[in-house]
Design an enzyme around this catalytic site. Structure first.
Site, PDB file in Angstrom:
ATOM      1  N   PRO A 170     -56.676 -85.429 123.752  1.00  0.00           N
ATOM      2  CA  PRO A 170     -55.592 -85.186 124.710  1.00  0.00           C
ATOM      3  C   PRO A 170     -54.331 -85.945 124.310  1.00  0.00           C
ATOM      4  O   PRO A 170     -54.371 -86.818 123.436  1.00  0.00           O
ATOM      5  CB  PRO A 170     -56.169 -85.727 126.021  1.00  0.00           C
ATOM      6  CG  PRO A 170     -57.073 -86.837 125.585  1.00  0.00           C
ATOM      7  CD  PRO A 170     -57.624 -86.444 124.226  1.00  0.00           C
ATOM      8  N   THR A 224     -43.948 -77.000 116.440  1.00  0.00           N
ATOM      9  CA  THR A 224     -44.114 -76.223 115.212  1.00  0.00           C
ATOM     10  C   THR A 224     -44.236 -77.132 113.996  1.00  0.00           C
ATOM     11  O   THR A 224     -45.085 -76.907 113.120  1.00  0.00           O
ATOM     12  CB  THR A 224     -42.928 -75.263 115.040  1.00  0.00           C
ATOM     13  OG1 THR A 224     -42.939 -74.312 116.119  1.00  0.00           O
ATOM     14  CG2 THR A 224     -43.015 -74.510 113.724  1.00  0.00           C
ATOM     15  N   THR A 226     -45.382 -80.153 113.766  1.00  0.00           N
ATOM     16  CA  THR A 226     -46.702 -80.788 113.755  1.00  0.00           C
ATOM     17  C   THR A 226     -47.779 -79.791 113.372  1.00  0.00           C
ATOM     18  O   THR A 226     -48.704 -80.117 112.616  1.00  0.00           O
ATOM     19  CB  THR A 226     -47.008 -81.409 115.126  1.00  0.00           C
ATOM     20  OG1 THR A 226     -45.955 -82.288 115.509  1.00  0.00           O
ATOM     21  CG2 THR A 226     -48.313 -82.180 115.090  1.00  0.00           C
ATOM     22  N   LEU A 238     -60.596 -76.041 104.005  1.00  0.00           N
ATOM     23  CA  LEU A 238     -60.680 -74.611 104.320  1.00  0.00           C
ATOM     24  C   LEU A 238     -61.210 -74.350 105.724  1.00  0.00           C
ATOM     25  O   LEU A 238     -61.955 -73.395 105.951  1.00  0.00           O
ATOM     26  CB  LEU A 238     -61.544 -73.871 103.290  1.00  0.00           C
ATOM     27  CG  LEU A 238     -60.938 -73.722 101.885  1.00  0.00           C
ATOM     28  CD1 LEU A 238     -61.906 -72.994 100.964  1.00  0.00           C
ATOM     29  CD2 LEU A 238     -59.607 -72.982 101.942  1.00  0.00           C
ATOM     30  N   GLU A 244     -50.884 -72.721 118.392  1.00  0.00           N
ATOM     31  CA  GLU A 244     -50.002 -72.208 119.450  1.00  0.00           C
ATOM     32  C   GLU A 244     -48.840 -73.173 119.508  1.00  0.00           C
ATOM     33  O   GLU A 244     -48.961 -74.291 119.999  1.00  0.00           O
ATOM     34  CB  GLU A 244     -50.767 -72.119 120.777  1.00  0.00           C
ATOM     35  CG  GLU A 244     -50.085 -71.244 121.816  1.00  0.00           C
ATOM     36  CD  GLU A 244     -49.169 -72.036 122.718  1.00  0.00           C
ATOM     37  OE1 GLU A 244     -47.936 -72.014 122.438  1.00  0.00           O
ATOM     38  OE2 GLU A 244     -49.645 -72.650 123.664  1.00  0.00           O
ATOM     39  N   GLY A 246     -44.227 -73.792 119.145  1.00  0.00           N
ATOM     40  CA  GLY A 246     -43.038 -73.722 119.980  1.00  0.00           C
ATOM     41  C   GLY A 246     -42.572 -72.307 120.256  1.00  0.00           C
ATOM     42  O   GLY A 246     -43.002 -71.340 119.626  1.00  0.00           O
ATOM     43  N   GLU A 380     -35.702 -74.846 119.984  1.00  0.00           N
ATOM     44  CA  GLU A 380     -36.465 -74.839 121.236  1.00  0.00           C
ATOM     45  C   GLU A 380     -36.002 -76.013 122.085  1.00  0.00           C
ATOM     46  O   GLU A 380     -36.119 -77.165 121.669  1.00  0.00           O
ATOM     47  CB  GLU A 380     -37.961 -74.950 120.979  1.00  0.00           C
ATOM     48  CG  GLU A 380     -38.757 -74.959 122.279  1.00  0.00           C
ATOM     49  CD  GLU A 380     -40.241 -75.182 122.086  1.00  0.00           C
ATOM     50  OE1 GLU A 380     -41.023 -74.680 122.911  1.00  0.00           O
ATOM     51  OE2 GLU A 380     -40.633 -75.868 121.118  1.00  0.00           O
ATOM     52  N   LYS A 450     -44.363 -65.477 113.831  1.00  0.00           N
ATOM     53  CA  LYS A 450     -43.357 -66.275 113.144  1.00  0.00           C
ATOM     54  C   LYS A 450     -43.667 -67.771 113.317  1.00  0.00           C
ATOM     55  O   LYS A 450     -44.827 -68.178 113.216  1.00  0.00           O
ATOM     56  CB  LYS A 450     -41.942 -65.889 113.618  1.00  0.00           C
ATOM     57  CG  LYS A 450     -41.607 -64.411 113.372  1.00  0.00           C
ATOM     58  CD  LYS A 450     -40.136 -64.097 113.537  1.00  0.00           C
ATOM     59  CE  LYS A 450     -39.657 -64.027 114.944  1.00  0.00           C
ATOM     60  NZ  LYS A 450     -38.268 -63.541 115.070  1.00  0.00           N
ATOM     61  N   GLY A 453     -46.638 -69.629 115.688  1.00  0.00           N
ATOM     62  CA  GLY A 453     -48.044 -69.900 115.460  1.00  0.00           C
ATOM     63  C   GLY A 453     -48.827 -68.757 114.877  1.00  0.00           C
ATOM     64  O   GLY A 453     -48.289 -67.725 114.476  1.00  0.00           O
TER      65      GLY A 453
END
Length: 476
Positions: A170, A224, A226, A238, A244, A246, A380, A450, A453
């Protein structure tokens, strides 16, 4: 509060702890261990030890545990929502809805558990093959601070019902409710070692989850930049990756839209959770023929919003979650002023008064006459700032809406089936709403394209993300 490593001792080898503060008051709520790499490895040990028995349990039995947990969460909604508001900052009514959303998500995956079965495939010469789905093994999940409870449900539900075990990290500023929910899942019958929650810094715990070769899949929600880093780290082993990331969601208001509904939708879509959601309305495009009337009503609606402590009656916007986020919004608005990138029609500053002195509050802000190259449209903006752009028609609106590196959500507001269809077909996003925005039921797959994600969460489709397909051919 301690880490939740079920079946193994929580070591927290450094002895260091994170303080969790109330973003409305600055008060200390609790502390959690600042976990280290060895804590992740202990969690993986527990996951591996539990995996054989858990994966052999029928999906229906796994679903029963999720359903019991959902009922227990519903029974404790008030206490969980109070805790969530205290650590995250959102108004109590939003926290309550988020806790209920967690329960809804567990119930959804409990409901589909009985349908997770092998399918026969007819082959030539009256023979059959089969496609069976096997759990991946140990999975990892990394969730942010903005909607931690619902995102925990999105990752825990499908991972566990598919027969995997899970290490979950978390956010450091909002870990407490997630830890409570892990305990509830154990109370509901989840065996030791199936779910393990490790608290700590992202560059330590998150990186080890992505790097550890014994973790075969990682699901991440967050920035994004990260996500790209974690994907690169995970590539060495692999492992599967779901990201998921920004968003800079466009909302298009056509000249035939129900303007009152579109005003209410924009305000909910932008200022829910103080604007700190990936699918928030971050760019608003309005047809010029209705722009003046629409913006006037929009400003009035925004001005009516009450900012304050999330536990106070009638509050619409709580504080931002942390100082870094508040400082970023102050920086963005100052940039807009300094570079004349737009007209600040309302807000643009922190509210004044003793009630706001210790918290991370910011007034909901409306900006018009936004320059095409403004930071408000390029990046964002994760906070309560809404830029409005006036456009000639739907073609211009869609062109400008798509002019972004992001592609998470989008919405179009119109009474025309033709226009709605055009928006759904041409808007470049993982989800498009018509005459609504931000609703994400667990029944439908959710994710972006894009820089927003890859992979999907929720819906029947998410089971593909948490299982390996195996083809079987039998020669009788």
């Amino acid at each position: 509060m301690e880490m939740f490593i079920s079946g193994k001792a929580a070591q927290a080898g450094s002895g260091k702890r994170f303080e969790v503060h109330n973003p409305a008051t600055g008060d200390l709520i609790d502390t959690v261990p600042a976990g280290e790499i060895d804590d992740v490895r202990s969690a993986v040990d527990a996951c591996e030890e539990a995996f054989g028995k858990w994966s052999a349990t029928t999906s229906r039995e796994r679903g029963k545990i999720l359903f019991r947990a959902a009922q227990m969460v519903r029974d404790r909604t008030k206490d969980l929502a109070i805790l969530l508001t205290s650590e995250q900052g959102k108004p109590f009514k939003e926290a309550r809805d988020e806790v209920q959303g967690f329960a809804n998500t567990l119930e959804y995956f409990a409901g589909i558990s009985a349908s997770l079965r092998t399918g026969l495939v007819p082959l030539a010469h009256e023979r059959y093959g089969a496609v069976i789905r096997k759990p991946i093994g140990v999975c990892g999940a990394i969730i942010p601070w903005n909607v931690p409870v619902i995102l925990m449900g999105w990752k825990v539900g499908p991972a566990l019902v598919a027969g995997n075990t899970l290490v979950l990290k978390p956010a450091s500023s909002a870990p407490l409710t997630c830890l409570q929910l892990a305990g509830i899942l154990k109370e509901a019958g989840l065996p030791d070692g199936v779910l393990n929650v490790v608290t700590g810094r992202g560059d330590i715990i998150g990186d080890e989850i992505a790097r550890n070769p014994r973790i075969r899949k990682v699901s991440f929600t967050g920035k994004t930049s990260t996500g790209k880093h974690l994907m690169e780290t995970a590539s060495a082993s692999l492992k599967r990756v779901t990201l998921e990331l920004g968003g800079s969601d466009p909302m298009i208001v056509c000249d035939d839209a129900d303007l009152k509904a579109a005003v209410d939708g924009a305000v909910r879509g932008r200022f829910y959770n103080c604007g700190q959601t990936c699918t928030a309305v971050k760019r608003l495009f309005v047809f010029e023929s209705v722009a003046d009337d629409y913006i006037r009503h929009l400003q009035a609606k925004i001005a009516s919003l009450k900012v304050g402590n999330g536990m106070a009656d009638g509050v619409d916007l709580g504080p931002m979650n942390n100082r870094k986020q508040l400082d970023r919004i102050v920086e963005v608005v100052n940039t807009v002023r300094a570079k004349d990138e737009g007209k600040i029609l309302y807000g643009g500053a922190a509210p004044k008064g003793p009630a706001y002195d210790r918290g991370f509050f910011y007034t909901p802000t409306l900006v018009t006459d936004v320059a095409a190259d403004s930071v408000l449209l390029r990046e964002e903006i994760f906070g309560p700032v809404l830029p409005v752009v006036v456009v000639k028609d739907l073609d211009e609106a869609i062109e400008r809406a798509n002019d972004t590196v992001y592609g998470l959500g989008s919405s179009i507001w119109t009474k025309s089936i033709e226009r709605a269809t055009m928006g759904c077909e041409r808007l470049q996003s993982g989800i498009t709403w018509v005459n609504q925005h931000t609703k994400v039921p667990p029944d439908l797959p959710f994710g972006g394209i894009k820089d927003s994600g890859l992979g999907r969460e929720n819906g029947l489709e998410v089971i593909d993300q948490y299982t390996e397909m195996k083809s079987v051919l039998i020669n009788p």
